[in-house]
Design an enzyme around this catalytic site. Structure first.
Site, PDB file in Angstrom:
ATOM      1  N   LYS A 251     -11.612   1.102   8.770  1.00  0.00           N
ATOM      2  CA  LYS A 251     -11.990   0.383   9.658  1.00  0.00           C
ATOM      3  C   LYS A 251     -12.176   0.797  10.633  1.00  0.00           C
ATOM      4  O   LYS A 251     -14.050   1.548  10.766  1.00  0.00           O
ATOM      5  CB  LYS A 251     -10.812   0.029   9.939  1.00  0.00           C
ATOM      6  CG  LYS A 251      -9.981  -1.241   9.035  1.00  0.00           C
ATOM      7  CD  LYS A 251      -8.942  -1.519   9.613  1.00  0.00           C
ATOM      8  CE  LYS A 251      -7.591  -2.205   7.944  1.00  0.00           C
ATOM      9  NZ  LYS A 251      -8.901  -2.769   7.749  1.00  0.00           N
TER      10      LYS A 251
ATOM     11  N   SER B  46      -2.589  -7.766  11.864  1.00  0.00           N
ATOM     12  CA  SER B  46      -4.529  -7.581  11.572  1.00  0.00           C
ATOM     13  C   SER B  46      -4.900  -8.989  12.357  1.00  0.00           C
ATOM     14  O   SER B  46      -6.435  -9.523  12.297  1.00  0.00           O
ATOM     15  CB  SER B  46      -4.518  -7.220  10.260  1.00  0.00           C
ATOM     16  OG  SER B  46      -3.936  -7.504   9.011  1.00  0.00           O
TER      17      SER B  46
ATOM     18  N   HIS C  57      -5.252  -0.898  12.184  1.00  0.00           N
ATOM     19  CA  HIS C  57      -5.936  -1.465  13.203  1.00  0.00           C
ATOM     20  C   HIS C  57      -6.009  -0.431  14.765  1.00  0.00           C
ATOM     21  O   HIS C  57      -6.647  -0.849  16.069  1.00  0.00           O
ATOM     22  CB  HIS C  57      -5.775  -2.819  13.168  1.00  0.00           C
ATOM     23  CG  HIS C  57      -6.111  -3.873  12.036  1.00  0.00           C
ATOM     24  ND1 HIS C  57      -7.440  -3.934  11.755  1.00  0.00           N
ATOM     25  CD2 HIS C  57      -5.481  -4.005  10.875  1.00  0.00           C
ATOM     26  CE1 HIS C  57      -7.144  -4.381  10.580  1.00  0.00           C
ATOM     27  NE2 HIS C  57      -6.312  -4.630  10.418  1.00  0.00           N
TER      28      HIS C  57
HETATM   29  N1  PMP Z   1      -2.966  -1.983   6.341  1.00  0.00           N
HETATM   30  C1  PMP Z   1      -3.134  -3.282   7.068  1.00  0.00           C
HETATM   31  C2  PMP Z   1      -2.503  -3.238   8.331  1.00  0.00           C
HETATM   32  C3  PMP Z   1      -4.796  -3.575   6.842  1.00  0.00           C
HETATM   33  O1  PMP Z   1      -5.622  -4.923   8.141  1.00  0.00           O
HETATM   34  C4  PMP Z   1      -5.265  -3.219   5.492  1.00  0.00           C
HETATM   35  C5  PMP Z   1      -7.273  -3.743   5.983  1.00  0.00           C
HETATM   36  N2  PMP Z   1      -7.288  -5.434   6.046  1.00  0.00           N
HETATM   37  C6  PMP Z   1      -4.958  -2.371   4.895  1.00  0.00           C
HETATM   38  C7  PMP Z   1      -3.139  -2.048   5.230  1.00  0.00           C
HETATM   39  C8  PMP Z   1      -5.348  -2.114   3.725  1.00  0.00           C
HETATM   40  O2  PMP Z   1      -6.226  -0.642   4.018  1.00  0.00           O
HETATM   41  P1  PMP Z   1      -7.443  -0.539   2.887  1.00  0.00           P
HETATM   42  O3  PMP Z   1      -8.392  -1.840   2.954  1.00  0.00           O
HETATM   43  O4  PMP Z   1      -7.952   0.437   3.380  1.00  0.00           O
HETATM   44  O5  PMP Z   1      -7.385  -1.338   1.238  1.00  0.00           O
END
Ligand code: PMP
Length: 406
Positions: free
Chosen positions: A248, A189, A217
């Site tokens: 997202k 990410s 993502h």
């Molecule tokens: N996994 C990844 C790779 C993420 O980038 C994120 C959020 N930044 C999450 C899990 C967590 O998701 P959420 O924001 O829906 O709690």
């Protein structure tokens, strides 16, 4: 060893406290910045309109009329919240509809929704990796995977980011006879790089491991139909458990796992982050359903977001910035020094661009970067402006040379 770990963690906490205070004193504090508008391609921050080049709203659906209408209708029909967990009194028919739709979309037998993506990883990983089992993770994995492994009763081992030789070495060293679950981000990410899925699948097959991909993502963006990293590589059938979030591309809040009926049944009755936490509110479920409709019916949005990101990646690289080796809507500008990144971030904001400063532990030490990410709804004019500002600030910081124009 335990004592040493405690001392080290305390040192780290103190360093973080000191650093955030230092940034506040220097007017370089970049966190918890309040937007005074919807999170579109342009937002209002500190009383000024700036271009948003740092959100995960990849398909630009947070203000799509159909999505907003669906959320409003859900509030009218179901009220504002569920006031209970899925397990007991917090399951609505639309939670079940969303799960059935996601299972079909992801080509898996079943799916299960959680209240956030973070909780999805906590719940699913801690349920799946039992006492005799081992999780094997990429060092660049998201914090929620790391914490899911910490909660699990089984062991967790790590390999260097996308280093297939080290992955194979780790897999061959496991001798305790339990199950092995490789857990990776499909799209990393911060840097926007893809997992080396072909290499991971080869190793998984050789060593008889299972594979879970966090495609927070990737889903909605990658692959012809938006099914994410697995579809991008043509390896969906080898991804035993796929995880996604609604925060997202789905323009909502929540997360899900999809897998076989047996695995989902197991997680459903083991995941404490699901059983002991209230379910997704109706507006969030309806938003995710409406977003899924659009993901399935409007492939052009995927094409547009990838085109926008490719244009930015190529133009920034041409100017002389180090943009790494990604191929997703996330385009990092790698600077290295942390303080420089905060100063660069501040100047971008002053000039009219909202981006994200990223430092260790979110990336490796000395690899601090500005994370930019793009949307299907960014206009060419907005992107041109972002490029002009990057060029001006980049020259100011000596990161690039001024271009001679013909
Ligand atoms: N996994 C990844 C790779 C993420 O980038 C994120 C959020 N930044 C999450 C899990 C967590 O998701 P959420 O924001 O829906 O709690």
């Amino acid at each position: 060893r335990e004592r040493w770990r405690q001392v080290r963690e305390r040192d780290l906490e103190e360093q973080v406290q000191a650093r955030t205070r230092e940034l506040q004193a220097a007017n370089l504090y970049p966190y918890f910045k309040a937007l005074r508008s919807a999170p579109g391609s342009e937002v209002v921050v500190d009383g000024h309109k700036v271009i948003m080049a740092g959100s995960n709203n990849y398909l630009g659906l947070t203000q799509h009329p159909k999505v907003m209408e669906a959320a409003k209708k859900a509030v009218d029909k179901y009220g504002s919240g569920c006031t209970g967990s899925r397990f007991l009194n917090g399951t609505l028919d639309i939670h079940e509809e969303l799960e059935a739709r996601l299972a079909r979309f992801m080509k898996k037998e079943a799916a299960l929704v959680f209240s956030t993506g973070f909780q999805t990883n906590l719940g699913a990983i801690s349920a799946l990796v039992g006492k005799e089992d081992t999780a094997v993770c990429d060092r660049g994995d998201h914090a929620s995977i790391v914490d899911g492994c910490r909660l699990a009763f089984g062991k967790a081992l790590k390999y260097r980011h996308n280093d297939m030789e080290e992955l194979e070495g780790v897999l061959s060293s496991i001798q305790n006879g339990g199950g092995v679950l490789i857990v990776v981000d499909g799209v990393f990410s911060m840097e926007g790089t893809l997992a080396n899925l072909p290499g991971i699948v080869k190793a998984k097959r050789h060593f008889g491991a299972r594979l879970m991909v966090d495609d927070a993502h990737g889903i909605g963006v990658l692959g012809e139909h938006g099914r994410g990293t697995g579809e991008h590589f043509g390896l969906e059938a080898d991804v035993d458990v796929v995880m996604g979030t609604f925060s997202k591309s789905f323009a909502s809040l929540g997360g899900f796992v999809a897998s076989t009926e047996e695995v989902i049944h197991f997680i459903k009755h083991q995941a404490r982050a699901l059983i002991f936490s209230a379910s997704m509110p109706p507006s969030a479920v309806a938003t995710a359903l409406a977003a899924l409709d659009i993901i399935e019916s409007e492939p052009d949005r995927r094409i547009k977001v990838r085109r926008n990101a490719d244009r930015m990646r190529n133009s920034l690289a041409e100017m002389g910035f180090n943009v790494g080796k990604g191929e997703t809507p996330i385009v990092p500008i790698i600077i290295g020094d942390e303080m420089k990144v905060f100063q660069f971030w501040r100047r971008l904001l002053e000039e009219g661009v909202f981006a994200n400063p990223v430092i260790s532990p979110a990336v490796a030490p000395n690899n601090a970067l500005i994370r930019t990410s793009y949307m299907a709804t960014h206009t060419d004019e907005e992107l041109d402006k972002v490029l002009r500002i990057f060029e001006r600030v980049g020259v100011e910081f000596g990161l690039i040379n001024k271009r001679r124009r013909a």
